[in-house]
Scaffold this active site. Structure first.
Site, mmCIF file in Angstrom:
data_model
loop_
_atom_site.group_PDB
_atom_site.id
_atom_site.type_symbol
_atom_site.label_atom_id
_atom_site.label_comp_id
_atom_site.label_asym_id
_atom_site.label_seq_id
_atom_site.Cartn_x
_atom_site.Cartn_y
_atom_site.Cartn_z
ATOM 1 N N GLU A 101 0.295 82.589 42.525
ATOM 2 C CA GLU A 101 0.460 83.907 43.170
ATOM 3 C C GLU A 101 0.777 84.935 42.090
ATOM 4 O OE1 GLU A 101 2.863 83.742 46.743
ATOM 5 O OE2 GLU A 101 3.240 85.893 46.589
ATOM 6 N N LYS A 295 10.911 81.758 51.790
ATOM 7 C CA LYS A 295 9.663 81.423 51.087
ATOM 8 C C LYS A 295 9.609 82.174 49.756
ATOM 9 C CE LYS A 295 5.111 81.956 50.026
ATOM 10 N NZ LYS A 295 4.514 82.884 49.069
ATOM 11 N N ASP A 311 9.521 67.362 41.796
ATOM 12 C CA ASP A 311 8.873 67.204 43.100
ATOM 13 C C ASP A 311 9.242 68.397 43.990
ATOM 14 O OD1 ASP A 311 8.154 66.498 45.655
ATOM 15 O OD2 ASP A 311 8.858 64.436 45.513
ATOM 16 N N HIS A 408 2.223 93.910 44.460
ATOM 17 C CA HIS A 408 1.451 92.712 44.707
ATOM 18 C C HIS A 408 -0.030 92.962 44.432
ATOM 19 C CE1 HIS A 408 1.180 88.769 46.542
ATOM 20 N NE2 HIS A 408 0.098 89.192 47.171
HETATM 21 C C1 MEV Z 1 5.510 86.567 49.129
HETATM 22 O O1 MEV Z 1 5.000 85.427 48.475
HETATM 23 C C2 MEV Z 1 6.997 86.488 49.263
HETATM 24 C C3 MEV Z 1 7.618 87.584 50.110
HETATM 25 O O2 MEV Z 1 7.008 87.630 51.382
HETATM 26 C C4 MEV Z 1 9.095 87.252 50.239
HETATM 27 C C5 MEV Z 1 9.852 88.145 51.198
HETATM 28 O O3 MEV Z 1 9.249 88.708 52.122
HETATM 29 O O4 MEV Z 1 11.076 88.227 51.025
HETATM 30 C C6 MEV Z 1 7.437 88.936 49.493
#
Ligand code: MEV
Length: 452
Positions: A101, A295, A311, A408
């Protein structure tokens, strides 16, 4: 209609059958590739070309990689990136990260730089205990199983010495073994519940070997107990396996600075610090937000775990279970302001290792550990957690200010340009154009069409 459906089913069955193969693993690498290219690509040379393109020209290195997994036919590249300026416990780290990413490493590096100038990360390992279970059923008289367990418990330690000797010398080993009665949840169900310390190894093989030995000892020592009431058939071992839920293998990392210093980082966003706190509060009350929030933390954690040969699936599973330890899935991070000081912290379980597994085998993993100064497992836990905290800071900072897409998509621009096979000149023009314009899949497509 019936005839049509039957013909379609036959075609379907034929298609499935033509893809079925017996003894695939026994074919040579060439045999596997030939079969694959014929079956999935109608012998299209392009597929073969791509597979071969990723082979390493160093035969012994290629062999090493082939031997990591059954049926390996090529290598799968991911970027091996570097996030510098991680100041953790007064030591500067250059952190290797493996992730596809595009904005993750940039965000981690940016956050690390900010916190480096504000005291850095303070990280500590709170506990380092792992867990394993033998799952079994007992069909005899209830009081007997506990008596038998107490009788046999010393044998668990004694008869596993050949497995535990080396681990003991490294400061690890079996910590405790208990019998847990779960029969009110599931009739007849009991666990031999063992805790371990695994020094610098993640310890999965060590733990599983001990558990399988416990299972054998438990079934084979009934005669020694010398009680006719306990029968061989009363004990039915179902399975022996470590747990990837390790709530007693915990690392905590934190950063702090004066609230005004944090607010001055984003002068166009009033109450920036409060907004970060609110974002975390939302993740604490709303599972949809919490999962995405966590995430983002795992973006950083997995990337370092992968680069250091750990892992990440085990880490992920354990982290998310920990996030719901109080029967509600919540944020793994926490933030608050006390006496005008903004505190931001992350606490999570991390079962990782710096020895064993592929750590001593994969040349890039060895290099990654070298980049980090060859940390022991506790030091690596602190580094990984700090990257997770930095990642969360980076994500929240973007989300509550400009939005995530700006940074992003800026990073993703190059991927979109590659999709249209843009040449170097087109890429240069795009970089200039998209300084002022919003990057999106459609806008990049339009831009390419226009300049072509
Ligand atoms: C994207 O990989 C991760 C985010 O969605 C985390 C978040 O929303 O805190 C930007």
């Amino acid at each position: 209609i019936i005839i049509q459906v039957s013909i379609l089913s036959l075609i379907c069955i034929y298609k499935i059958m033509s893809q079925e193969i017996k003894g695939f693993s026994k074919l040579s690498k060439k045999g596997k590739i030939d079969w694959l290219v014929k079956t999935c690509f109608k012998n299209d040379e392009k597929a073969l070309h791509i597979l071969k393109k990723y082979w390493n020209s160093d035969d012994s290195l290629q062999k090493l990689h082939d031997e990591f997994s059954e049926n390996s036919i090529s290598n799968y590249y991911l970027p091996f990136a570097i996030a510098p300026n991680f100041f953790i416990n007064k030591k500067i780290y250059v952190v290797p990260m493996t992730i596809e990413e595009s904005s993750v490493v940039a965000a981690a590096s940016k956050a690390a730089k900010f916190w480096m100038n504000h005291g850095g990360f303070k990280a500590e390992v709170l506990k380092d205990e792992k867990i394993g279970q033998v799952h079994l059923f007992f069909h005899g008289k209830k009081k007997l199983i506990q008596e038998y367990f107490d009788f046999i418990k010393p044998t668990f330690f004694k008869n596993t010495q050949s497995i535990t000797k080396k681990m003991n010398s490294r400061g690890g080993g079996i910590m405790d073994i208990k019998l847990i009665d779960k029969s009110s949840d599931l009739p007849g169900y009991y666990q031999i519940f063992a805790t371990f310390k695994t020094a610098d190894a993640m310890g999965a093989n060590f733990i599983n070997s001990c558990l399988e030995e416990f299972a054998k000892i438990f079934t084979n020592s009934i005669k020694l107990f010398n009680n006719d009431e306990l029968k061989f058939d009363d004990i039915e071992i179902l399975m022996s396996i470590l747990s990837n839920y390790v709530p007693n293998c915990i690392v905590k990392t934190q950063v702090k600075c004066h609230v005004n210093e944090l607010n001055s980082l984003e002068p166009n966003t009033p109450n920036f610090a409060q907004k970060i706190i609110q974002a975390i509060k939302i993740a604490d009350i709303d599972i949809y937000r919490a999962v995405t929030h966590n995430k983002g933390i795992m973006n950083g954690i997995d990337a370092v775990a992968l680069a250091t040969g750990n892992d990440f699936r085990a880490i992920e599973a354990g982290a998310h279970a920990y996030a719901s330890r109080n029967n509600k899935y919540k944020s793994l991070t926490n933030a608050f302001i006390k006496n005008d000081i903004f505190h931001f912290e992350l606490k999570l379980p991390l079962a990782i290792g710096t020895v064993g597994g592929v750590t001593n085998l994969h040349p890039l993993v060895k290099l990654a550990l070298g980049i980090l100064g060859n940390p022991d497992s506790k030091e690596l836990m602190k580094i990984i957690a700090s990257v997770g905290l930095a990642q969360n800071f980076g994500a929240l900072r973007s989300l509550v200010t400009s939005g995530i897409q700006k940074g992003h998509m800026k990073m993703h621009l190059i991927n979109l340009l590659n999709k249209y096979e843009a040449d170097e000149n087109e890429k240069k023009l795009a970089q200039i154009y998209f300084k002022e314009n919003t990057v999106s899949s459609a806008s990049v497509e339009n831009f390419i069409k226009k300049i072509r």
